[in-house]
Motif scaffolding. Structure first.
Motif, mmCIF file in Angstrom:
data_model
loop_
_atom_site.group_PDB
_atom_site.id
_atom_site.type_symbol
_atom_site.label_atom_id
_atom_site.label_comp_id
_atom_site.label_asym_id
_atom_site.label_seq_id
_atom_site.Cartn_x
_atom_site.Cartn_y
_atom_site.Cartn_z
ATOM 1 N N LEU A 127 0.817 -1.208 0.000
ATOM 2 C CA LEU A 127 0.000 0.000 0.000
ATOM 3 C C LEU A 127 0.852 1.260 0.000
ATOM 4 O O LEU A 127 0.474 2.279 -0.589
ATOM 5 C CB LEU A 127 -0.926 -0.015 1.223
ATOM 6 C CG LEU A 127 -1.999 1.070 1.300
ATOM 7 C CD1 LEU A 127 -2.935 0.985 0.097
ATOM 8 C CD2 LEU A 127 -2.789 0.946 2.598
ATOM 9 N N ILE A 128 2.015 1.201 0.651
ATOM 10 C CA ILE A 128 2.876 2.390 0.732
ATOM 11 C C ILE A 128 3.766 2.515 -0.500
ATOM 12 O O ILE A 128 3.832 3.567 -1.142
ATOM 13 C CB ILE A 128 3.726 2.333 2.022
ATOM 14 C CG1 ILE A 128 2.825 2.386 3.255
ATOM 15 C CG2 ILE A 128 4.729 3.483 2.044
ATOM 16 C CD1 ILE A 128 3.564 2.149 4.557
ATOM 17 N N LYS A 129 4.457 1.441 -0.860
ATOM 18 C CA LYS A 129 5.418 1.497 -1.963
ATOM 19 C C LYS A 129 4.765 1.333 -3.333
ATOM 20 O O LYS A 129 5.251 1.885 -4.326
ATOM 21 C CB LYS A 129 6.475 0.414 -1.774
ATOM 22 C CG LYS A 129 7.334 0.590 -0.535
ATOM 23 C CD LYS A 129 8.192 1.849 -0.637
ATOM 24 C CE LYS A 129 9.137 1.970 0.543
ATOM 25 N NZ LYS A 129 9.995 3.182 0.447
ATOM 26 N N ARG A 130 3.709 0.540 -3.408
ATOM 27 C CA ARG A 130 3.020 0.258 -4.673
ATOM 28 C C ARG A 130 4.006 -0.192 -5.756
ATOM 29 O O ARG A 130 4.242 0.511 -6.747
ATOM 30 C CB ARG A 130 2.256 1.484 -5.171
ATOM 31 C CG ARG A 130 1.214 1.978 -4.187
ATOM 32 C CD ARG A 130 0.579 3.258 -4.632
ATOM 33 N NE ARG A 130 -0.165 3.877 -3.562
ATOM 34 C CZ ARG A 130 -0.721 5.083 -3.632
ATOM 35 N NH1 ARG A 130 -0.595 5.784 -4.738
ATOM 36 N NH2 ARG A 130 -1.386 5.574 -2.613
ATOM 37 N N PRO A 131 4.608 -1.343 -5.586
ATOM 38 C CA PRO A 131 5.606 -1.809 -6.566
ATOM 39 C C PRO A 131 5.001 -1.980 -7.952
ATOM 40 O O PRO A 131 3.848 -2.396 -8.105
ATOM 41 C CB PRO A 131 6.061 -3.153 -5.980
ATOM 42 C CG PRO A 131 4.973 -3.566 -5.053
ATOM 43 C CD PRO A 131 4.377 -2.320 -4.506
ATOM 44 N N ASN A 132 5.794 -1.657 -8.958
ATOM 45 C CA ASN A 132 5.316 -1.764 -10.335
ATOM 46 C C ASN A 132 5.089 -3.211 -10.757
ATOM 47 O O ASN A 132 4.166 -3.512 -11.507
ATOM 48 C CB ASN A 132 6.310 -1.088 -11.287
ATOM 49 C CG ASN A 132 6.384 0.410 -11.078
ATOM 50 O OD1 ASN A 132 5.395 1.041 -10.690
ATOM 51 N ND2 ASN A 132 7.544 0.985 -11.321
#
Length: 845
Positions: A720-725
């Motif tokens: 939710l924080i980093k939102r990896p691609n």
């Protein structure tokens, strides 16, 4: 007019009739119809035609109007000697600051016509227009059969502007027009001054790799490979018309095969694009005015080109033999171990039968009262492996004695190794599963009460379902990737697929055969695992047919359906990974990961089934959950990048699924999800936490579930924080973390329960851990990534590192297939030490 056009020689023909009289070669007239039309318009208003003999490497400053036209005549010698063939380059600059009409330049060669206007207008994204006043174009070289031939060409300069327009013209020779093998050549290029060079295949070389490098990421460029023909498409708006091409920032590489070029030579074309969006550059904002001309700025780029021979057929053969040799050696090793194991099994079986005979004789001799002594002896010695074997031998001897003397004794008294007050004595204990499953200390016998035939059929559904899924999943995938490869071969667009172009070896229609071949290990080792499981299945069924008590009453219940499903999933992972690597890109990445999710899920189900055979999930519910995971994987790849709403929804679903699964595991399935769930939860919290503050009844399970929730909540917060691609890899990381956590818990609880790990299983665990470590190292090298543009992905490309044929990702395929096979063997053999232990002495955790 007629001399300007060079097609008529007298004044008896009008311009139009001249064109008609020269229309015998209809294809050529149609090909250059636009050029001829421009010539008609330009010549119709010209009153003065001036032709001058021009020299190479001389700059001509002149003025042109609608009333005059200038023709520059050049001649040069074309040699058939490929090493000394020179190119010709025309450079033009517009000196007048503004002109109502552009200046038209037409270069007439033998078998070719090249025309361009100055200023040159090139269009970018959203039809934005960029103006260039300096142009440079290299002339194509028509083939010649003579040893040396003098060719003439003409440069016609005209305009429809009534005012004089000043220009500058220079025609020069390109000394290094023909590229040499393994020799680097540097040059500059701009959007209006593209460059191309010729390469001729030397004798004995059938495949070469053309590499273009630059120190600057931007401006974005295009590298194209085109056949020797005229015209050469060397502008941003037409470079993709023919041949093979790919965008580039710092690196581009294309493998070229001699069989694709009948002339045994080709052009290497490098074009600088007008905008950088195709290479991942920022999109500059401009007001969209229909007639606005934008300043292109300084878009000059220095590049290096080098052509190197590719690998030969011997390297292909060595690579294939190496790949086969590695995995076939596992077959040989397994065969040798099976032979040794069979000899050991025969020796142990003979020893057991001997002890059974001795025990039966002793039992018959003391049949009047020694059964209790035997039971006491069994109860006292239950902690060593030898005594467990002896216990089972005694049990077999007692069975034989009972059959001979008709002495009946209850099964519970004979098998139990715990005190009578350690279990519930209610009359319905054998029928009420709620009472059995809520005991504080459960044994495998408590959760292995269902009929074995029913359970076997239940778990065989796992295999048949995954086989059906594999067929219906694989066929469309194969069809799709064949279409992808066909599109790449027909269009020449190398940006469709994200290969490691510095180590992509073609074979037939396949662009990167080595990445496909390296997946062979998944298929071969998956098949080998199926054969190992089949052998164990056959031996177990034979033991059941002989009514051996070790098979009926001892060890973890043998159910092989999930093992068959795991082996099939490993084989399908190899097939689908190979399909993905036919043309890897973001639209088909789920082909490579779908069965990875299935493998992780099946391994967790198998771990749980070992101690909970009666309450394990059915195949239908398990595959439904895995289908939901794959569904979210596709959604994440398509919509997950930068989408806050998607990540919030996924994180909430992830946490809720973790809580529901935790509840299912803690209460052994004895709970209901209905309208009264909240009331019951509050009641449990009030009675157990507030009123009497009692600890958890099942401490071990609670420890596992608390750790699992911490891990999963942390992963949800990270997403939710980093939102990896790379959402697919993120989802796979969640599955692997949960699998590793459960496996570690299983090993720890196994050791805590007084069980031990046999030598074979221990070797498999250590070997698999080491191989996984090396495999992950090569996986994280990142040779390409579809999360970026194709040009940015090529910045990560690297040369081959193994046998000049395999790259880092191929080594990942090798090592990960071996590591998965080793992981499966760990699951298969880790409880072999319990094969002679009675099930009511094996604890559930």
């Amino acid at each position: 007019k007629h001399r300007t056009l060079g097609v008529c020689s007298d004044e008896t023909h009008s311009l139009v009739s001249c064109f008609r009289s020269q229309a015998d070669d209809g294809s050529r007239m149609l090909r250059f119809c636009p050029v001829l039309l421009v010539l008609m318009l330009a010549s119709s208003g010209a009153n003065v035609v001036v032709q001058r003999d021009a020299q190479f490497d001389v700059t001509y400053d002149d003025t042109v109007t609608s009333d005059n036209q200038t023709i520059y005549s050049y001649n040069h010698t074309v040699s058939r000697n490929k090493a000394r063939t020179e190119g010709v380059r025309v450079s033009v600059e517009l000196l007048s600051e503004s002109a109502p009409s552009p200046v038209l330049f037409v270069v007439r060669q033998k078998q070719a016509v090249l025309s361009f206007q100055v200023p040159l207008i090139l269009r970018g994204l959203y039809q934005r227009k960029y103006q260039y006043t300096q142009l440079g174009r290299t002339l194509c070289q028509p083939p010649t059969k003579a040893v040396a031939e003098t060719q003439f060409f003409f440069v016609d300069v005209s305009t429809l502007s009534s005012a004089g327009v000043q220009y500058q013209l220079r025609v020069s020779r390109v000394d290094r027009f023909t590229l040499q093998t393994d020799k680097k050549f540097s040059f500059n290029a701009t959007p209006s001054q593209p460059q191309f060079f010729r390469y001729v295949f030397p004798e004995g070389v059938d495949t070469v790799i053309v590499k273009v490098n630059s120190q600057k990421n931007f401006p974005c460029s295009v590298m194209s490979i085109q056949d020797i023909q005229c015209p050469v498409y060397d502008l941003d708006n037409n470079v993709a018309f023919i041949g093979m091409y790919q965008t580039m920032t710092t690196t581009a590489a294309i493998t070229v095969q001699r069989k694709d070029f009948p002339s045994n030579s080709f052009y290497v074309v490098v074009v600088v694009k007008t905008e950088d969006e195709a290479c991942g550059g920022s999109l500059r904002f401009y007001p969209l005015l229909p007639d606005e001309l934008l300043d292109a700025g300084n878009r000059s780029k220095t590049l290096d080109v080098i052509v190197s021979p590719a690998i030969n057929s011997e390297v292909y053969v060595m690579g294939m033999l190496f790949c086969l040799g590695i995995f076939l050696s596992f077959y040989l090793l397994t065969f040798l171990m099976a032979c040794v194991e069979n000899k050991r099994y025969d020796a142990v079986f003979e020893m057991i039968m001997t002890r059974i005979s001795e025990a039966a004789t002793n039992s018959l001799a003391s049949a009047d009262g020694n059964y209790g002594y035997i039971g006491t002896h069994t109860h006292t010695h239950t902690h060593t492996h030898t005594q467990r074997i002896y216990s089972c031998c005694q049990f077999s001897a007692l069975s034989l004695a009972r059959s001979l003397e008709s002495v009946g004794r209850s099964r519970h008294e004979s098998l139990s190794s715990v005190e009578e007050d350690d279990y519930d004595t209610l009359a319905d204990i054998d029928s009420d599963k709620n009472i059995v499953r809520t005991k504080k200390f459960l044994c495998v016998s408590d959760l292995a009460r269902k009929d074995k035939r029913i359970l076997s059929k239940k778990y065989q559904i796992y295999f048949w379902n995954i086989a059906t899924i594999a067929v219906f999943y694989a066929l469309p995938v194969i069809q799709l990737v064949i279409t992808y490869q066909t599109v790449v071969n027909v269009t020449g667009n190398q940006d469709i697929c994200y290969y490691n172009f510095l180590c992509a070896h073609p074979l037939g229609a396949l662009s990167s055969f080595n990445n496909i071949l390296s997946n062979l290990g998944y298929v071969l080792l998956g098949l080998l695992f199926l054969l190992i499981v089949l052998q164990r299945d056959i031996l177990h069924n034979r033991a059941l047919e002989r009514n051996e008590n070790t098979a009926l009453e001892c060890g973890i219940p043998k159910h092989f359906g999930l093992y068959y499903a795991m082996g099939t999933a490993l084989m399908m992972e190899g097939l689908l990974s190979a399909c993905y690597h036919v043309c890897p890109n973001y639209t088909n990445f789920q082909f490579d990961t779908s069965f990875m999710y299935m493998i992780a899920g099946l391994c967790m189900l198998k771990l749980y089934q070992k101690r909970h055979p009666d309450i394990n999930a059915s195949a239908y519910s398990a595959y439904a959950c895995l289908a939901a995971v794959i569904f979210f994987s596709v959604l994440g790849v398509v919509f997950g990048k930068g989408n806050t709403a998607f990540w919030i929804i996924f994180s909430v679903i992830h946490i809720l699924a973790t809580l529901l699964l935790s509840t299912q595991l803690y209460y052994m399935g004895r709970w209901r999800l209905d309208s009264g769930i909240l009331r019951r939860m509050l009641n449990v919290i009030y009675t157990d936490c507030i009123r009497q503050c009692s600890g958890p009844m099942y401490i071990d399970r609670m420890v596992l579930l608390v750790m699992g929730n911490i891990v999963n909540w942390s992963l949800a917060a990270y997403g939710l924080i980093k939102r990896p691609n790379d959402f697919a890899s993120y989802l796979l990381a969640i599955a692997i973390c949960n699998l590793l956590l459960y496996f570690a818990f299983y090993i720890i609880m196994k050791l805590r329960s007084g069980e031990r790990i046999q030598c074979l299983a221990l070797v498999c665990i250590l070997f698999t851990a080491v191989v996984w470590g090396f495999a992950l190292f090569f996986f994280f090298q990142g040779l390409s990534t579809w999360q970026k543009t194709p040009a940015e992905s090529r910045e990560h490309n690297r040369e081959c590192i193994l046998l000049s044929f395999f790259d880092d990702h191929d080594i990942w395929h090798f090592l990960s297939s071996i590591a998965m096979f080793g992981s499966f063997l760990v699951l298969l053999t880790m409880d072999d030490d319990l094969d002679t232990v009675q099930r009511d002495k094996i604890y559930v955790f």
